[in-house]
Scaffold this motif. Sequence first.
Motif, mmCIF file in Angstrom:
data_model
loop_
_atom_site.group_PDB
_atom_site.id
_atom_site.type_symbol
_atom_site.label_atom_id
_atom_site.label_comp_id
_atom_site.label_asym_id
_atom_site.label_seq_id
_atom_site.Cartn_x
_atom_site.Cartn_y
_atom_site.Cartn_z
ATOM 1 N N HIS A 2 114.845 -27.578 32.820
ATOM 2 C CA HIS A 2 115.408 -26.228 32.943
ATOM 3 C C HIS A 2 115.985 -26.067 34.336
ATOM 4 C CE1 HIS A 2 115.716 -21.876 32.233
ATOM 5 N NE2 HIS A 2 115.299 -21.735 33.476
ATOM 6 N N TYR A 9 113.725 -27.709 36.996
ATOM 7 C CA TYR A 9 112.312 -27.638 36.651
ATOM 8 C C TYR A 9 112.023 -28.596 35.502
ATOM 9 C CZ TYR A 9 112.295 -23.454 39.535
ATOM 10 O OH TYR A 9 112.411 -22.579 40.594
ATOM 11 N N TYR A 10 110.929 -29.352 35.649
ATOM 12 C CA TYR A 10 110.579 -30.364 34.661
ATOM 13 C C TYR A 10 109.285 -29.995 33.940
ATOM 14 C CZ TYR A 10 113.938 -33.452 36.995
ATOM 15 O OH TYR A 10 115.079 -34.011 37.519
ATOM 16 N N SER A 11 109.292 -30.206 32.644
ATOM 17 C CA SER A 11 108.059 -30.107 31.877
ATOM 18 C C SER A 11 107.269 -31.391 32.081
ATOM 19 C CB SER A 11 108.370 -29.927 30.395
ATOM 20 O OG SER A 11 108.989 -31.099 29.881
ATOM 21 N N ASP A 14 109.166 -34.186 30.667
ATOM 22 C CA ASP A 14 110.266 -34.597 31.544
ATOM 23 C C ASP A 14 109.762 -35.493 32.668
ATOM 24 O OD1 ASP A 14 112.122 -33.044 30.116
ATOM 25 O OD2 ASP A 14 111.694 -31.272 31.327
ATOM 26 N N HIS A 49 106.223 -25.842 33.635
ATOM 27 C CA HIS A 49 107.264 -26.609 34.317
ATOM 28 C C HIS A 49 106.958 -26.646 35.810
ATOM 29 C CE1 HIS A 49 109.490 -25.980 30.570
ATOM 30 N NE2 HIS A 49 110.448 -26.788 31.010
#
Length: 217
Positions: A2, A9-11, A14, A49
């Motif tokens: 995102h 921003y990473y989950s 990710d 995230h």
Amino acid sequence: MHRANGRTYYSRADLQKVHGLSQSTLQNLWTDRENNGHPDAEIIDGVMHWDGTVWVVWYKELQRQRATAVTTNAPNLTGDPDEEVGPAEAARVCGFADSATISHYVKNPPEGWPDPDNYDLLPSGRRRPKWKRWRLWEYVANRKGRGHAGGRPKGRRGLAYPYQGDERLTLARKALAANPGATNAELIPQLQEQTEKAYSRPTWNLILKSAREHPEE
């Protein structure tokens, strides 16, 4: 993934894909956030995230600090984490006597040894491997035993536990004894005031972790 306000921003999925870490490793890092200083999460569309830049800076520093805590042979854990180094410098990073061990690892890698990040093309046509410093720090921090064959090295440098004999560990023990039940977040500010040199939160989290696990010499 995102993007918002110029940040990415990473989950957890990710992070797994981008950094090649397992789901269990990422979960363990998050579970131990009180001790390791893991960055806070932001909930986006109901999923946790993390700011990608903040997370990777934290993770590289954590690996460097862990490598400092466990290595025994005067390693070189300074420098730009993203700098790519050849076999000679890689040996110094890992605390090896010379690059012969690195050459052996390239042909017969031990568990956890990283693949090269890049190569230099030599005039002979051979390719010389290069690794980012932080990947070597990560290997040193997580390697099993000491060196390819495992086992404990000879000499006086071996530690029974991380930060043994370090004055910062003594400070951490005193702080824990004086403030039973206090969290790392509560203790770190006062610890930072007791040393001439400034140390990062991940460093103090690792020192406090060792102090909790080993309250006495």
